[in-house]
Design a protein around this motif. Structure first.
Motif, PDB file in Angstrom:
ATOM      1  N   LEU A  17       0.800  -1.271  -0.099  1.00 15.81           N
ATOM      2  CA  LEU A  17      -0.032  -0.028   0.077  1.00 15.81           C
ATOM      3  C   LEU A  17       0.811   1.329   0.167  1.00 15.81           C
ATOM      4  O   LEU A  17       0.413   2.219  -0.607  1.00 15.81           O
ATOM      5  CB  LEU A  17      -1.084   0.018   1.304  1.00 15.81           C
ATOM      6  CG  LEU A  17      -1.930  -1.237   1.324  1.00 15.81           C
ATOM      7  CD1 LEU A  17      -2.813  -1.089   2.512  1.00 15.81           C
ATOM      8  CD2 LEU A  17      -3.008  -0.867  -0.043  1.00 15.81           C
ATOM      9  N   LEU A  18       2.052   1.327   0.896  1.00 25.87           N
ATOM     10  CA  LEU A  18       2.705   2.543   0.740  1.00 25.87           C
ATOM     11  C   LEU A  18       3.515   2.564  -0.694  1.00 25.87           C
ATOM     12  O   LEU A  18       3.743   3.760  -1.065  1.00 25.87           O
ATOM     13  CB  LEU A  18       3.975   2.217   1.807  1.00 25.87           C
ATOM     14  CG  LEU A  18       3.766   2.323   3.215  1.00 25.87           C
ATOM     15  CD1 LEU A  18       4.738   1.692   4.191  1.00 25.87           C
ATOM     16  CD2 LEU A  18       3.250   3.801   3.701  1.00 25.87           C
ATOM     17  N   LEU A  19       3.568   1.529  -1.191  1.00 29.20           N
ATOM     18  CA  LEU A  19       4.455   1.627  -2.628  1.00 29.20           C
ATOM     19  C   LEU A  19       3.403   2.452  -3.627  1.00 29.20           C
ATOM     20  O   LEU A  19       3.864   3.078  -4.473  1.00 29.20           O
ATOM     21  CB  LEU A  19       4.579   0.452  -3.256  1.00 29.20           C
ATOM     22  CG  LEU A  19       6.045  -0.200  -2.767  1.00 29.20           C
ATOM     23  CD1 LEU A  19       5.968  -1.656  -3.215  1.00 29.20           C
ATOM     24  CD2 LEU A  19       7.123   0.552  -3.140  1.00 29.20           C
ATOM     25  N   TRP A  24       5.806   6.294  -1.082  1.00 34.85           N
ATOM     26  CA  TRP A  24       6.399   5.249  -1.808  1.00 34.85           C
ATOM     27  C   TRP A  24       7.714   5.145  -1.657  1.00 34.85           C
ATOM     28  O   TRP A  24       8.518   4.125  -1.134  1.00 34.85           O
ATOM     29  CB  TRP A  24       6.116   5.185  -3.142  1.00 34.85           C
ATOM     30  CG  TRP A  24       6.664   6.690  -3.847  1.00 34.85           C
ATOM     31  CD1 TRP A  24       6.280   7.757  -4.070  1.00 34.85           C
ATOM     32  CD2 TRP A  24       8.081   6.715  -4.451  1.00 34.85           C
ATOM     33  NE1 TRP A  24       6.899   8.502  -4.449  1.00 34.85           N
ATOM     34  CE2 TRP A  24       8.094   8.150  -4.724  1.00 34.85           C
ATOM     35  CE3 TRP A  24       9.105   5.780  -4.331  1.00 34.85           C
ATOM     36  CZ2 TRP A  24       9.403   8.584  -5.268  1.00 34.85           C
ATOM     37  CZ3 TRP A  24      10.236   6.363  -4.886  1.00 34.85           C
ATOM     38  CH2 TRP A  24      10.626   7.769  -5.350  1.00 34.85           C
ATOM     39  N   LEU A  25       8.483   6.262  -1.098  1.00 32.02           N
ATOM     40  CA  LEU A  25       9.821   6.250  -0.680  1.00 32.02           C
ATOM     41  C   LEU A  25      10.335   5.530   0.358  1.00 32.02           C
ATOM     42  O   LEU A  25      11.426   4.895   0.649  1.00 32.02           O
ATOM     43  CB  LEU A  25      10.316   7.720  -0.863  1.00 32.02           C
ATOM     44  CG  LEU A  25      11.989   7.816  -0.643  1.00 32.02           C
ATOM     45  CD1 LEU A  25      12.674   7.189  -1.695  1.00 32.02           C
ATOM     46  CD2 LEU A  25      12.464   9.501  -0.578  1.00 32.02           C
ATOM     47  N   LEU A  26       9.337   5.774   1.440  1.00 31.74           N
ATOM     48  CA  LEU A  26       9.758   5.003   2.609  1.00 31.74           C
ATOM     49  C   LEU A  26       9.908   3.277   2.441  1.00 31.74           C
ATOM     50  O   LEU A  26      10.649   2.641   3.079  1.00 31.74           O
ATOM     51  CB  LEU A  26       8.470   5.156   3.678  1.00 31.74           C
ATOM     52  CG  LEU A  26       8.592   6.688   4.306  1.00 31.74           C
ATOM     53  CD1 LEU A  26       7.331   6.794   5.141  1.00 31.74           C
ATOM     54  CD2 LEU A  26       9.863   6.725   5.020  1.00 31.74           C
ATOM     55  N   TYR A  30      13.023   1.100   2.846  1.00 35.17           N
ATOM     56  CA  TYR A  30      12.918  -0.162   3.943  1.00 35.17           C
ATOM     57  C   TYR A  30      13.078  -1.519   2.995  1.00 35.17           C
ATOM     58  O   TYR A  30      14.149  -2.263   3.400  1.00 35.17           O
ATOM     59  CB  TYR A  30      11.534  -0.121   4.613  1.00 35.17           C
ATOM     60  CG  TYR A  30      11.594  -1.543   5.377  1.00 35.17           C
ATOM     61  CD1 TYR A  30      12.275  -1.540   6.628  1.00 35.17           C
ATOM     62  CD2 TYR A  30      10.826  -2.725   4.764  1.00 35.17           C
ATOM     63  CE1 TYR A  30      12.441  -2.965   7.314  1.00 35.17           C
ATOM     64  CE2 TYR A  30      11.109  -3.846   5.671  1.00 35.17           C
ATOM     65  CZ  TYR A  30      11.849  -3.656   6.816  1.00 35.17           C
ATOM     66  OH  TYR A  30      11.661  -5.144   7.474  1.00 35.17           O
ATOM     67  N   GLY A  31      12.825  -1.214   1.758  1.00 32.15           N
ATOM     68  CA  GLY A  31      13.028  -2.516   0.941  1.00 32.15           C
ATOM     69  C   GLY A  31      14.417  -2.770   0.790  1.00 32.15           C
ATOM     70  O   GLY A  31      14.961  -3.758   0.672  1.00 32.15           O
TER      71      GLY A  31
END
Length: 317
Positions: A17-19, A24-26, A30-31
């Protein structure tokens, strides 16, 4: 229990969902860390006293309640291999005693964590070995490592036992015992489990038996006969993925609310073993038999005080 059941899938969903959001940068950062640190858990747990001292753990231990009994001291200055039984559905007793900082002997309030962790192992840093696959899940693995969990892989356990003042807890019965969640049952999968003995001999690490009275009463499971298709399905999934799906329920029929039954975690006296870098099968079998005898003595010595009928004996399978 909610984190045990759902945090892994929800962590993956959160990253997806963040992506797709403005954050999305977070997720990307983290990825990148997740991939760079892919083998990081193999170095052992990353104990975070802030996580281990959350107030919710006091309520967690009081819910059952969970009580710890130390049969003998475990002097610091060396490491110990604690073999715990039975696994149950979710290792609730062991989690409450070791991962949360534990409670003092006899059920007194826990010592508040810190470097010595109080609870069952004063002066030692306890780690609970869990399925290695859990540490591949993003975010979830950070929570598990901070709480004191580590992968149950040879590389990781060698790292942990190679340090001083460590108490490594291994659920010897594993997924096989998770399928034996019959209330009032005292049966452990141990007869053919000798890898933990070989590990202790390689490091010269004392073996400490741990038994959790009441663990099998925290959840109920439907009675499944050997050879039935549900049992064959469970064992097939276990052989394929390394864990067995359990059908269980607790209070109100809910799978995340265990029954409030007293849990007594009894930590036995250490069984000294010699350091044998390459133990022979005969040497492993000898110390395995000694360990089985220690575990049975531990059970017999505490069963009546823990509400178990005098005629009940521990069954080793």
């Amino acid at each position: 229990m909610l984190t045990f059941l759902f945090l892994g899938p929800l962590s993956v969903l959160l990253l997806l969902l963040l992506l797709q959001s403005r954050f999305w940068l977070l997720a990307v950062l983290y990825g990148g860390w997740w991939l760079w640190d892919w083998d990081g858990p193999e170095r052992g747990a990353r104990h975070c006293d802030w996580v281990r001292n959350w107030k919710i753990w006091d309520h967690f231990c009081d819910y059952f309640p969970i009580k710890v009994i130390r049969s003998a001291p475990l002097p610091p200055g060396r490491s110990y291999l604690l073999a715990a039984h039975p696994h149950g559905v979710a290792c609730i007793g062991v989690f409450g005693a070791f991962v949360t900082g534990g409670r003092g002997a006899g059920g007194t309030p826990r010592a508040g964590g810190g470097a010595d962790m109080g609870g069952p192992c004063p002066g030692l840093r306890p780690s609970l070995a869990a399925l290695a696959g859990l540490f591949r899940l993003p975010l979830y693995r950070e929570y598990a490592l901070a709480a004191g969990l580590c992968p149950v892989s040879q590389r990781c356990v060698d790292q942990v036992l190679g340090r001083q003042d460590q108490a490594l807890v291994i659920m010897v019965g594993g997924a096989a015992e998770a399928l034996e969640g019959t209330p009032g049952c005292h049966r452990v999968t141990l007869r053919q489990r000798r890898g933990f003995v070989r590990l202790a001999l390689r490091h010269g690490t004392p073996l400490v038996p741990v038994y959790v009275f009441g663990e099998q009463d925290t959840f109920h499971q439907p009675p499944l006969t050997e050879g039935s298709w549900p049992r064959r399905l469970q064992r097939g999934v276990k052989a394929l993925l390394g864990f067995a799906p359990c059908f269980f329920w607790g209070r109100g029929g809910l799978p995340f609310l265990p029954f409030a039954v007293p849990l007594t975690v009894v930590v036995g006296a250490p069984l000294e073993v010699p350091r044998l870098p390459r133990p022979s099968p005969q040497e492993v079998a000898h110390y395995h038999q000694l360990y089985v005898q220690r575990l049975q003595q531990l059970f017999e010595g505490h069963k009546e005080a823990c509400g178990v009928a005098p005629s009940t004996h521990l069954t080793i399978v």
